[in-house]
Design a protein around this motif. Structure first.
Motif, PDB file in Angstrom:
ATOM      1  N   PRO A  24      -8.748   9.519   4.171  1.00 12.96           N
ATOM      2  CA  PRO A  24      -7.984   9.208   2.965  1.00 12.96           C
ATOM      3  C   PRO A  24      -6.526   8.836   3.226  1.00 12.96           C
ATOM      4  CG  PRO A  24      -8.709  11.502   2.940  1.00 12.96           C
ATOM      5  CD  PRO A  24      -9.277  10.868   4.156  1.00 12.96           C
ATOM      6  N   GLU A  25      -5.894   9.417   4.240  1.00 12.49           N
ATOM      7  CA  GLU A  25      -4.488   9.107   4.502  1.00 12.49           C
ATOM      8  C   GLU A  25      -4.319   7.672   4.987  1.00 12.49           C
ATOM      9  OE1 GLU A  25      -0.678  10.851   6.964  1.00 12.49           O
ATOM     10  OE2 GLU A  25      -2.410  12.151   6.614  1.00 12.49           O
ATOM     11  N   ALA A  26      -5.171   7.242   5.897  1.00 18.00           N
ATOM     12  CA  ALA A  26      -5.113   5.860   6.387  1.00 18.00           C
ATOM     13  C   ALA A  26      -5.421   4.887   5.255  1.00 18.00           C
ATOM     14  CB  ALA A  26      -6.079   5.663   7.547  1.00 18.00           C
ATOM     15  N   ALA A  27      -6.411   5.237   4.440  1.00 15.06           N
ATOM     16  CA  ALA A  27      -6.773   4.383   3.305  1.00 15.06           C
ATOM     17  C   ALA A  27      -5.614   4.298   2.316  1.00 15.06           C
ATOM     18  CB  ALA A  27      -8.027   4.917   2.624  1.00 15.06           C
ATOM     19  N   ALA A  28      -4.937   5.404   2.065  1.00 19.54           N
ATOM     20  CA  ALA A  28      -3.809   5.424   1.132  1.00 19.54           C
ATOM     21  C   ALA A  28      -2.678   4.543   1.653  1.00 19.54           C
ATOM     22  CB  ALA A  28      -3.326   6.855   0.927  1.00 19.54           C
ATOM     23  N   ARG A  29      -2.374   4.655   2.946  1.00 15.77           N
ATOM     24  CA  ARG A  29      -1.323   3.802   3.524  1.00 15.77           C
ATOM     25  C   ARG A  29      -1.700   2.327   3.387  1.00 15.77           C
ATOM     26  NH1 ARG A  29      -1.163   7.831   7.579  1.00 15.77           N
ATOM     27  NH2 ARG A  29      -2.516   6.569   8.899  1.00 15.77           N
ATOM     28  N   GLU A  30      -2.953   1.996   3.672  1.00 10.50           N
ATOM     29  CA  GLU A  30      -3.406   0.600   3.573  1.00 10.50           C
ATOM     30  C   GLU A  30      -3.311   0.084   2.137  1.00 10.50           C
ATOM     31  OE1 GLU A  30      -7.517  -1.902   3.918  1.00 10.50           O
ATOM     32  OE2 GLU A  30      -7.290  -0.169   5.234  1.00 10.50           O
ATOM     33  N   ILE A  31      -3.727   0.893   1.186  1.00  7.38           N
ATOM     34  CA  ILE A  31      -3.675   0.496  -0.229  1.00  7.38           C
ATOM     35  C   ILE A  31      -2.222   0.252  -0.645  1.00  7.38           C
ATOM     36  CG2 ILE A  31      -4.022   1.323  -2.604  1.00  7.38           C
ATOM     37  CD1 ILE A  31      -6.527   2.855  -1.435  1.00  7.38           C
ATOM     38  N   CYS A  32      -1.344   1.168  -0.291  1.00  9.99           N
ATOM     39  CA  CYS A  32       0.071   1.024  -0.664  1.00  9.99           C
ATOM     40  C   CYS A  32       0.681  -0.215  -0.022  1.00  9.99           C
ATOM     41  CB  CYS A  32       0.861   2.271  -0.263  1.00  9.99           C
ATOM     42  SG  CYS A  32       0.536   3.697  -1.306  1.00  9.99           S
ATOM     43  N   LEU A  33       0.412  -0.414   1.255  1.00  6.63           N
ATOM     44  CA  LEU A  33       0.973  -1.586   1.936  1.00  6.63           C
ATOM     45  C   LEU A  33       0.454  -2.884   1.327  1.00  6.63           C
ATOM     46  CD1 LEU A  33       0.961  -0.372   5.643  1.00  6.63           C
ATOM     47  CD2 LEU A  33       2.952  -0.819   4.195  1.00  6.63           C
ATOM     48  N   ARG A  34      -0.823  -2.911   1.003  1.00  5.80           N
ATOM     49  CA  ARG A  34      -1.402  -4.107   0.382  1.00  5.80           C
ATOM     50  C   ARG A  34      -0.756  -4.371  -0.976  1.00  5.80           C
ATOM     51  NH1 ARG A  34      -6.583  -2.885  -1.024  1.00  5.80           N
ATOM     52  NH2 ARG A  34      -6.954  -2.261   1.116  1.00  5.80           N
ATOM     53  N   GLN A  35      -0.590  -3.338  -1.766  1.00  2.53           N
ATOM     54  CA  GLN A  35       0.030  -3.480  -3.089  1.00  2.53           C
ATOM     55  C   GLN A  35       1.475  -3.953  -2.963  1.00  2.53           C
ATOM     56  OE1 GLN A  35      -1.149  -2.773  -6.400  1.00  2.53           O
ATOM     57  NE2 GLN A  35      -3.106  -2.951  -5.376  1.00  2.53           N
ATOM     58  N   LEU A  36       2.207  -3.377  -2.012  1.00  6.10           N
ATOM     59  CA  LEU A  36       3.608  -3.743  -1.837  1.00  6.10           C
ATOM     60  C   LEU A  36       3.774  -5.141  -1.254  1.00  6.10           C
ATOM     61  CD1 LEU A  36       4.959  -0.315  -0.581  1.00  6.10           C
ATOM     62  CD2 LEU A  36       5.538  -1.442  -2.743  1.00  6.10           C
ATOM     63  N   THR A  37       2.770  -5.620  -0.548  1.00  3.49           N
ATOM     64  CA  THR A  37       2.810  -6.977  -0.011  1.00  3.49           C
ATOM     65  C   THR A  37       2.672  -7.997  -1.134  1.00  3.49           C
ATOM     66  OG1 THR A  37       1.876  -6.237   2.084  1.00  3.49           O
ATOM     67  CG2 THR A  37       1.696  -8.571   1.599  1.00  3.49           C
ATOM     68  N   LEU A  38       1.874  -7.667  -2.134  1.00  2.70           N
ATOM     69  CA  LEU A  38       1.653  -8.580  -3.258  1.00  2.70           C
ATOM     70  C   LEU A  38       2.901  -8.714  -4.130  1.00  2.70           C
ATOM     71  CD1 LEU A  38      -1.915  -7.384  -4.304  1.00  2.70           C
ATOM     72  CD2 LEU A  38      -1.311  -9.461  -3.039  1.00  2.70           C
ATOM     73  N   ALA A  39       3.539  -7.587  -4.428  1.00  4.54           N
ATOM     74  CA  ALA A  39       4.711  -7.589  -5.304  1.00  4.54           C
ATOM     75  C   ALA A  39       5.357  -6.213  -5.228  1.00  4.54           C
ATOM     76  CB  ALA A  39       4.307  -7.884  -6.744  1.00  4.54           C
ATOM     77  N   PRO A  40       6.643  -6.113  -5.569  1.00  2.00           N
ATOM     78  CA  PRO A  40       7.276  -4.785  -5.612  1.00  2.00           C
ATOM     79  C   PRO A  40       6.552  -3.908  -6.635  1.00  2.00           C
ATOM     80  CG  PRO A  40       8.920  -6.522  -5.807  1.00  2.00           C
ATOM     81  CD  PRO A  40       7.582  -7.175  -5.900  1.00  2.00           C
ATOM     82  N   ARG A  41       6.426  -2.661  -6.323  1.00  2.24           N
ATOM     83  CA  ARG A  41       5.743  -1.718  -7.213  1.00  2.24           C
ATOM     84  C   ARG A  41       6.560  -0.436  -7.331  1.00  2.24           C
ATOM     85  NH1 ARG A  41       2.019  -5.257  -8.677  1.00  2.24           N
ATOM     86  NH2 ARG A  41       0.391  -5.683  -7.190  1.00  2.24           N
ATOM     87  N   THR A  42       6.365   0.252  -8.441  1.00  7.36           N
ATOM     88  CA  THR A  42       6.994   1.554  -8.625  1.00  7.36           C
ATOM     89  C   THR A  42       6.096   2.618  -8.007  1.00  7.36           C
ATOM     90  OG1 THR A  42       5.907   1.998 -10.736  1.00  7.36           O
ATOM     91  CG2 THR A  42       8.032   0.825 -10.815  1.00  7.36           C
ATOM     92  N   ARG A  43       6.667   3.776  -7.817  1.00  7.32           N
ATOM     93  CA  ARG A  43       5.895   4.899  -7.275  1.00  7.32           C
ATOM     94  C   ARG A  43       4.712   5.219  -8.191  1.00  7.32           C
ATOM     95  NH1 ARG A  43       7.547   9.562  -3.846  1.00  7.32           N
ATOM     96  NH2 ARG A  43       5.990  11.170  -4.226  1.00  7.32           N
ATOM     97  N   ALA A  44       4.947   5.179  -9.505  1.00  8.85           N
ATOM     98  CA  ALA A  44       3.878   5.482 -10.466  1.00  8.85           C
ATOM     99  C   ALA A  44       2.744   4.452 -10.376  1.00  8.85           C
ATOM    100  CB  ALA A  44       4.437   5.529 -11.881  1.00  8.85           C
ATOM    101  N   GLN A  45       3.085   3.186 -10.203  1.00  9.78           N
ATOM    102  CA  GLN A  45       2.052   2.149 -10.083  1.00  9.78           C
ATOM    103  C   GLN A  45       1.210   2.368  -8.830  1.00  9.78           C
ATOM    104  OE1 GLN A  45       4.802  -1.201 -10.380  1.00  9.78           O
ATOM    105  NE2 GLN A  45       3.689  -1.915 -12.200  1.00  9.78           N
ATOM    106  N   LEU A  46       1.867   2.735  -7.729  1.00 13.87           N
ATOM    107  CA  LEU A  46       1.129   2.989  -6.496  1.00 13.87           C
ATOM    108  C   LEU A  46       0.265   4.240  -6.623  1.00 13.87           C
ATOM    109  CD1 LEU A  46       3.916   2.104  -3.921  1.00 13.87           C
ATOM    110  CD2 LEU A  46       1.840   0.798  -4.402  1.00 13.87           C
ATOM    111  N   ALA A  47       0.779   5.269  -7.275  1.00 12.94           N
ATOM    112  CA  ALA A  47      -0.007   6.489  -7.488  1.00 12.94           C
ATOM    113  C   ALA A  47      -1.251   6.178  -8.315  1.00 12.94           C
ATOM    114  CB  ALA A  47       0.851   7.544  -8.180  1.00 12.94           C
ATOM    115  N   GLU A  48      -1.096   5.317  -9.297  1.00  9.73           N
ATOM    116  CA  GLU A  48      -2.232   4.903 -10.131  1.00  9.73           C
ATOM    117  C   GLU A  48      -3.279   4.161  -9.297  1.00  9.73           C
ATOM    118  OE1 GLU A  48      -2.300   1.902 -13.736  1.00  9.73           O
ATOM    119  OE2 GLU A  48      -0.943   3.594 -14.116  1.00  9.73           O
ATOM    120  N   ALA A  49      -2.817   3.253  -8.433  1.00 11.26           N
ATOM    121  CA  ALA A  49      -3.736   2.498  -7.570  1.00 11.26           C
ATOM    122  C   ALA A  49      -4.487   3.438  -6.628  1.00 11.26           C
ATOM    123  CB  ALA A  49      -2.970   1.446  -6.769  1.00 11.26           C
ATOM    124  N   LEU A  50      -3.791   4.434  -6.109  1.00 10.92           N
ATOM    125  CA  LEU A  50      -4.440   5.397  -5.211  1.00 10.92           C
ATOM    126  C   LEU A  50      -5.466   6.242  -5.965  1.00 10.92           C
ATOM    127  CD1 LEU A  50      -1.349   6.539  -3.099  1.00 10.92           C
ATOM    128  CD2 LEU A  50      -3.180   4.965  -2.415  1.00 10.92           C
TER     129      LEU A  50
END
Length: 180
Positions: free
Chosen positions: A18-44
């Protein structure tokens, strides 16, 4: 006519790491566009990342500067104000929908000066004014003030800017010729 079958939502299973997956998800989301912490938490959460792992990864990303809600809010305010002419009320609502804390929202919109807001409102009205030509003044005023209200401008500023614009327009129009 053939009926479409609705696909049932697939159950999302937690990943093996889960930790590696979480890092990958966050990096992918941040690559697309800037995101807030809440948006990333929602994606996770949508990807079934356990809450404690999500918090750990989000905290690390915040610590190294990949997540910065203050910078996001300031950039968002500048971009949406300059691009769309939005005023503090509309900007605040958008930031809150993205999960930005109230204090951060207040600080970001406080950077907009009253002169900037008035100038942006004038530009919006000037752009929309030709489309209202030919309407009676009361209707024209209502439409222009409503447009500014949807953009988050205060009623006082909206009426003032519209009154000024309509007064300037009346001066620019040639008088009606006398009927014989």
């Amino acid at each position: 006519m053939a009926q479409r079958r609705r696909r049932e939502p697939e159950e999302v299973r937690p990943p093996a790491d889960p930790e590696a997956a979480a890092r990958e998800i966050c990096l992918r989301q941040l690559t697309l566009a800037p995101r807030t912490r809440a948006q990333l938490a929602e994606a996770l959460a949508r990807k079934a990342i356990p809450e404690e792992v999500a918090e750990l990864v989000l905290s690390r990303f915040t610590e190294v500067g990949l997540i910065d809600d203050e910078a996001f809010a300031q950039a968002w305010v500048r971009s949406r104000h300059n691009g769309k002419g939005l005023a503090p009320r509309a900007l605040s609502a958008e930031l809150r929908r993205r999960g930005v804390a109230d204090e951060t929202v207040r600080e970001a919109v406080a950077d907009l000066h009253p002169e900037e807001l008035a100038e942006a409102a004038r530009a919006l009205v000037a752009r929309r004014l030709p489309a209202t030509a030919g309407l009676d003044p009361a209707r024209r005023t209502r439409r222009l003030v409503a447009m500014l209200a949807r953009k988050g401008y205060s009623p006082g500023l909206a009426y003032q800017v519209v009154r000024e614009a309509l007064a300037d327009t009346a001066e620019d129009e040639p008088p009606f010729p006398d009927d014989p």
